[in-house]
Motif scaffolding. Structure first.
Motif, short mmCIF file in Angstrom:
data_model
loop_
_atom_site.label_atom_id
_atom_site.label_comp_id
_atom_site.label_asym_id
_atom_site.label_seq_id
_atom_site.Cartn_x
_atom_site.Cartn_y
_atom_site.Cartn_z
N SER A 64 0.83 -1.21 0.00
CA SER A 64 0.00 0.00 0.00
C SER A 64 0.86 1.25 0.00
O SER A 64 0.58 2.24 -0.69
CB SER A 64 -0.93 -0.01 1.21
N THR A 65 1.94 1.18 0.79
CA THR A 65 2.84 2.33 0.86
C THR A 65 3.53 2.59 -0.48
O THR A 65 3.69 3.74 -0.92
CB THR A 65 3.88 2.11 1.97
N ARG A 66 3.95 1.52 -1.11
CA ARG A 66 4.60 1.66 -2.42
C ARG A 66 3.62 2.26 -3.45
O ARG A 66 4.00 3.08 -4.30
CB ARG A 66 5.11 0.31 -2.89
N ASP A 70 4.04 5.77 -5.56
CA ASP A 70 3.84 5.93 -7.01
C ASP A 70 2.89 7.08 -7.31
O ASP A 70 3.08 7.88 -8.25
CB ASP A 70 3.33 4.63 -7.61
N GLU A 71 1.80 7.14 -6.55
CA GLU A 71 0.82 8.21 -6.76
C GLU A 71 1.44 9.57 -6.49
O GLU A 71 1.20 10.56 -7.23
CB GLU A 71 -0.39 8.00 -5.86
N ARG A 75 1.84 12.80 -8.98
CA ARG A 75 1.39 14.16 -8.62
C ARG A 75 2.55 15.15 -8.66
O ARG A 75 2.37 16.33 -8.96
CB ARG A 75 0.76 14.13 -7.22
N LEU A 76 3.75 14.67 -8.32
CA LEU A 76 4.91 15.55 -8.35
C LEU A 76 5.19 16.04 -9.79
O LEU A 76 5.58 17.20 -9.98
CB LEU A 76 6.13 14.79 -7.79
N GLU A 77 4.99 15.14 -10.77
CA GLU A 77 5.23 15.51 -12.16
C GLU A 77 4.18 16.50 -12.68
O GLU A 77 4.48 17.36 -13.52
CB GLU A 77 5.22 14.25 -13.05
N VAL A 86 4.93 17.52 -1.21
CA VAL A 86 5.10 16.12 -1.64
C VAL A 86 6.43 15.57 -1.14
O VAL A 86 6.53 14.41 -0.73
CB VAL A 86 5.00 16.03 -3.16
N ALA A 87 7.49 16.41 -1.16
CA ALA A 87 8.80 15.97 -0.68
C ALA A 87 8.75 15.62 0.80
O ALA A 87 9.33 14.61 1.25
CB ALA A 87 9.84 17.05 -0.94
#
Length: 219
Positions: A64-66, A70-71, A75-77, A86-87
Motif C-alpha cells: 500500500s505504501t509503495r 507511485d501516486e 502528482r509531483l510531475e 510532496v517531498a
C-alpha cells in the motif's frame, strides 16, 4: 529346604518391589515431560501463526505504501507547486517504509528463531519417544522375567510342600522309632535287672555249696 525356600521368596518380593518402584518412577517423569513439551509446542505454533499473520499484514502495508509513493511521484510531475509538500510526505513515507522494513526484518528474525526452537523441540520429542520405546522394551523384559520367576516360585513352593510332607512323614516315623527305642531300652533294663538277680542267686548258691561246681568259677 524350608529355610532356602523362604530366602528365595523374600529375594523375589524385594526384586519385584524394586522393579515396580523403578518402572513407576520413570513412567511419571516421562508423562510430565511429554505433557510440558506438548504445551510448549502448542504455544510455539500459536506464536508462529501470529508472526506469520503480522508478516502478511506488514507486506500488505508495504504494498500500500509503495502504491502511495507511485501516486505521489505522479502528482509531483503534474503539480510542481506541491513539490515541497510532496517531498515532505515522501520523506515521511520513506521513514515509515524504513521502520516497516526494520520491523519486517525483526519479525523474520523472530520467525527464524521460533522455527529453530520448534525444530529443537521436535528433536527433543523424537529423543523422548525413543527413550519411551526403550523403557517400554525394558518393562516388557522385566514383566517377562517376573512371569518366569513367578512360575519358578510356584514350582519351588510345590517342591517345598512335597518336602514338608516328607519331613512330616519322617518325623512320624522318627517318633515311632523313638517310642520303640524307649520301649526296648525299658525291656533291656528289665532284662539286665533280671540277669543281675539271677547272678546274685547263682553266687549265693555257689557260696552254700561245700563242693563248688565248676560253673561257680565265673561268679
Amino acid at each position: 529346604m524350608s529355610a532356602i525356600g523362604r530366602r528365595i521368596n523374600l529375594g523375589l518380593v524385594l526384586f519385584v518391589l524394586l522393579s515396580m518402584v523403578g518402572t513407576g518412577g520413570t513412567t511419571v517423569l516421562y508423562q510430565d515431560s511429554a505433557s510440558e513439551l506438548r504445551s510448549q509446542n502448542q504455544d510455539l505454533r500459536q506464536e508462529n501463526a501470529e508472526l506469520r499473520g503480522n508478516l502478511d499484514d506488514t507486506r500488505s502495508n508495504l504494498e500500500s505504501t509503495r502504491t502511495r509513493v507511485d501516486e505521489l511521484e505522479e502528482r509531483l510531475e503534474t503539480r510542481s507547486e506541491d513539490v515541497d509538500q510532496v517531498a515532505t510526505n515522501l520523506n515521511q513515507t520513506e521513514e515509515q517504509l524504513n521502520a516497516t522494513q526494520s520491523q519486517l526484518a525483526e519479525t523474520q528474525q523472530s520467525l527464524r528463531k521460533s522455527e529453530n526452537r520448534v525444530e529443537d523441540l521436535e528433536g527433543t520429542v523424537d529423543d523422548l519417544q525413543d527413550e519411551r520405546d526403550n523403557l517400554q522394551d525394558e518393562v516388557d523384559d522385566l514383566e517377562s522375567t517376573i512371569g518366569d520367576l513367578e512360575a519358578e516360585n510356584e514350582e519351588l513352593e510345590d517342591e517345598r510342600n512335597e518336602l514338608e510332607d516328607k519331613v512330616s512323614d519322617l518325623q512320624d516315623e522318627i517318633d515311632s522309632l523313638e517310642s520303640r527305642i524307649s520301649s526296648l531300652e525299658s525291656d533291656i533294663q528289665d532284662l539286665e535287672d533280671q540277669n543281675q538277680e539271677l547272678r546274685d542267686d547263682i553266687e549265693t548258691i555257689c557260696n552254700r555249696m561245700e563242693t563248688p561246681d565248676p560253673t561257680c568259677e565265673d561268679y
